[in-house]
Motif scaffolding. Structure first.
Motif, PDB file in Angstrom:
ATOM      1  N   LYS A 184       0.827  -1.207   0.000  1.00  0.00           N
ATOM      2  CA  LYS A 184       0.000   0.000   0.000  1.00  0.00           C
ATOM      3  C   LYS A 184       0.862   1.259   0.000  1.00  0.00           C
ATOM      4  O   LYS A 184       0.561   2.225  -0.699  1.00  0.00           O
ATOM      5  CB  LYS A 184      -0.935  -0.003   1.206  1.00  0.00           C
ATOM      6  CG  LYS A 184      -2.014  -1.065   1.132  1.00  0.00           C
ATOM      7  CD  LYS A 184      -2.842  -1.097   2.397  1.00  0.00           C
ATOM      8  CE  LYS A 184      -3.840  -2.235   2.374  1.00  0.00           C
ATOM      9  NZ  LYS A 184      -4.584  -2.335   3.619  1.00  0.00           N
ATOM     10  N   LYS A 185       1.965   1.253   0.759  1.00  0.00           N
ATOM     11  CA  LYS A 185       2.871   2.401   0.791  1.00  0.00           C
ATOM     12  C   LYS A 185       3.530   2.607  -0.567  1.00  0.00           C
ATOM     13  O   LYS A 185       3.673   3.735  -1.036  1.00  0.00           O
ATOM     14  CB  LYS A 185       3.930   2.210   1.871  1.00  0.00           C
ATOM     15  CG  LYS A 185       3.379   2.336   3.273  1.00  0.00           C
ATOM     16  CD  LYS A 185       4.452   2.060   4.311  1.00  0.00           C
ATOM     17  CE  LYS A 185       3.868   2.083   5.710  1.00  0.00           C
ATOM     18  NZ  LYS A 185       4.872   1.714   6.725  1.00  0.00           N
ATOM     19  N   ALA A 186       3.954   1.527  -1.209  1.00  0.00           N
ATOM     20  CA  ALA A 186       4.582   1.628  -2.522  1.00  0.00           C
ATOM     21  C   ALA A 186       3.586   2.143  -3.564  1.00  0.00           C
ATOM     22  O   ALA A 186       3.938   2.933  -4.435  1.00  0.00           O
ATOM     23  CB  ALA A 186       5.137   0.270  -2.948  1.00  0.00           C
ATOM     24  N   ALA A 187       2.334   1.714  -3.466  1.00  0.00           N
ATOM     25  CA  ALA A 187       1.306   2.171  -4.400  1.00  0.00           C
ATOM     26  C   ALA A 187       1.054   3.666  -4.231  1.00  0.00           C
ATOM     27  O   ALA A 187       0.892   4.392  -5.215  1.00  0.00           O
ATOM     28  CB  ALA A 187       0.017   1.390  -4.192  1.00  0.00           C
ATOM     29  N   LYS A 233       1.762   6.783  -7.006  1.00  0.00           N
ATOM     30  CA  LYS A 233       0.700   7.703  -7.421  1.00  0.00           C
ATOM     31  C   LYS A 233       1.119   9.158  -7.291  1.00  0.00           C
ATOM     32  O   LYS A 233       0.736   9.991  -8.081  1.00  0.00           O
ATOM     33  CB  LYS A 233      -0.568   7.468  -6.601  1.00  0.00           C
ATOM     34  CG  LYS A 233      -1.290   6.199  -6.954  1.00  0.00           C
ATOM     35  CD  LYS A 233      -2.548   6.052  -6.150  1.00  0.00           C
ATOM     36  CE  LYS A 233      -3.251   4.747  -6.464  1.00  0.00           C
ATOM     37  NZ  LYS A 233      -4.454   4.586  -5.655  1.00  0.00           N
ATOM     38  N   LYS A 234       1.921   9.508  -6.290  1.00  0.00           N
ATOM     39  CA  LYS A 234       2.303  10.895  -6.050  1.00  0.00           C
ATOM     40  C   LYS A 234       3.083  11.505  -7.212  1.00  0.00           C
ATOM     41  O   LYS A 234       2.730  12.573  -7.671  1.00  0.00           O
ATOM     42  CB  LYS A 234       3.093  11.008  -4.743  1.00  0.00           C
ATOM     43  CG  LYS A 234       2.216  10.876  -3.520  1.00  0.00           C
ATOM     44  CD  LYS A 234       3.008  11.028  -2.260  1.00  0.00           C
ATOM     45  CE  LYS A 234       2.115  10.834  -1.044  1.00  0.00           C
ATOM     46  NZ  LYS A 234       2.866  10.928   0.207  1.00  0.00           N
ATOM     47  N   PRO A 235       4.140  10.876  -7.753  1.00  0.00           N
ATOM     48  CA  PRO A 235       4.848  11.495  -8.872  1.00  0.00           C
ATOM     49  C   PRO A 235       3.967  11.666 -10.107  1.00  0.00           C
ATOM     50  O   PRO A 235       4.100  12.627 -10.840  1.00  0.00           O
ATOM     51  CB  PRO A 235       5.997  10.539  -9.158  1.00  0.00           C
ATOM     52  CG  PRO A 235       6.189   9.764  -7.904  1.00  0.00           C
ATOM     53  CD  PRO A 235       4.836   9.702  -7.266  1.00  0.00           C
ATOM     54  N   ALA A 236       3.064  10.774 -10.349  1.00  0.00           N
ATOM     55  CA  ALA A 236       2.187  10.881 -11.517  1.00  0.00           C
ATOM     56  C   ALA A 236       1.294  12.107 -11.392  1.00  0.00           C
ATOM     57  O   ALA A 236       1.076  12.834 -12.356  1.00  0.00           O
ATOM     58  CB  ALA A 236       1.350   9.624 -11.667  1.00  0.00           C
ATOM     59  N   SER A 237       0.772  12.357 -10.206  1.00  0.00           N
ATOM     60  CA  SER A 237      -0.088  13.525 -10.030  1.00  0.00           C
ATOM     61  C   SER A 237       0.733  14.803 -10.079  1.00  0.00           C
ATOM     62  O   SER A 237       0.289  15.820 -10.588  1.00  0.00           O
ATOM     63  CB  SER A 237      -0.875  13.422  -8.721  1.00  0.00           C
ATOM     64  OG  SER A 237       0.025  13.426  -7.633  1.00  0.00           O
TER      65      SER A 237
END
Length: 98
Positions: free
Chosen positions: A65-68, A72-76
């Motif tokens: 869950k932490k890796a997911a 997601k953060k860099p993509a946003s």
């Protein structure tokens, strides 16, 4: 309680009977009244999970869950920066251009 399939060897009558596991096997045919009724082997009932909560993703580890979230953060952030770049690259109209 399970449903069992029966077939008569004498007359060929086939039927389903809803009975308990410990109930005795029915031997008398309701059509021809002979003791030739046999219980058939069936494929059995399928297991059905109804409702939410039966998905593989519901049981992920905390590390996953932490890796997911990190993915997601860099993509946003990248999509936000591309929007600001596209706005900056457009030339602004001045009153003299009109």
């Amino acid at each position: 309680m399970p449903t069992y399939d029966y077939e008569c060897d004498a007359c060929g009558h086939a039927m389903e009977l809803f009975q308990g596991i410990n109930d005795p096997i029915v031997k008398k045919c309701p059509e021809c009244k002979k003791n030739k009724l046999k219980r058939l082997f069936g494929a059995g009932a399928a297991i059905m999970f109804k409702g939410s909560g039966f998905y593989q993703t519901d049981y992920r580890s905390d590390g996953y869950k932490k890796a997911a979230k990190a993915d997601k953060k860099p993509a946003s952030d990248a999509s936000a920066s591309s929007k600001t770049e596209s706005k900056a690259s457009k030339p602004k109209k001045s009153k003299s251009d009109s």
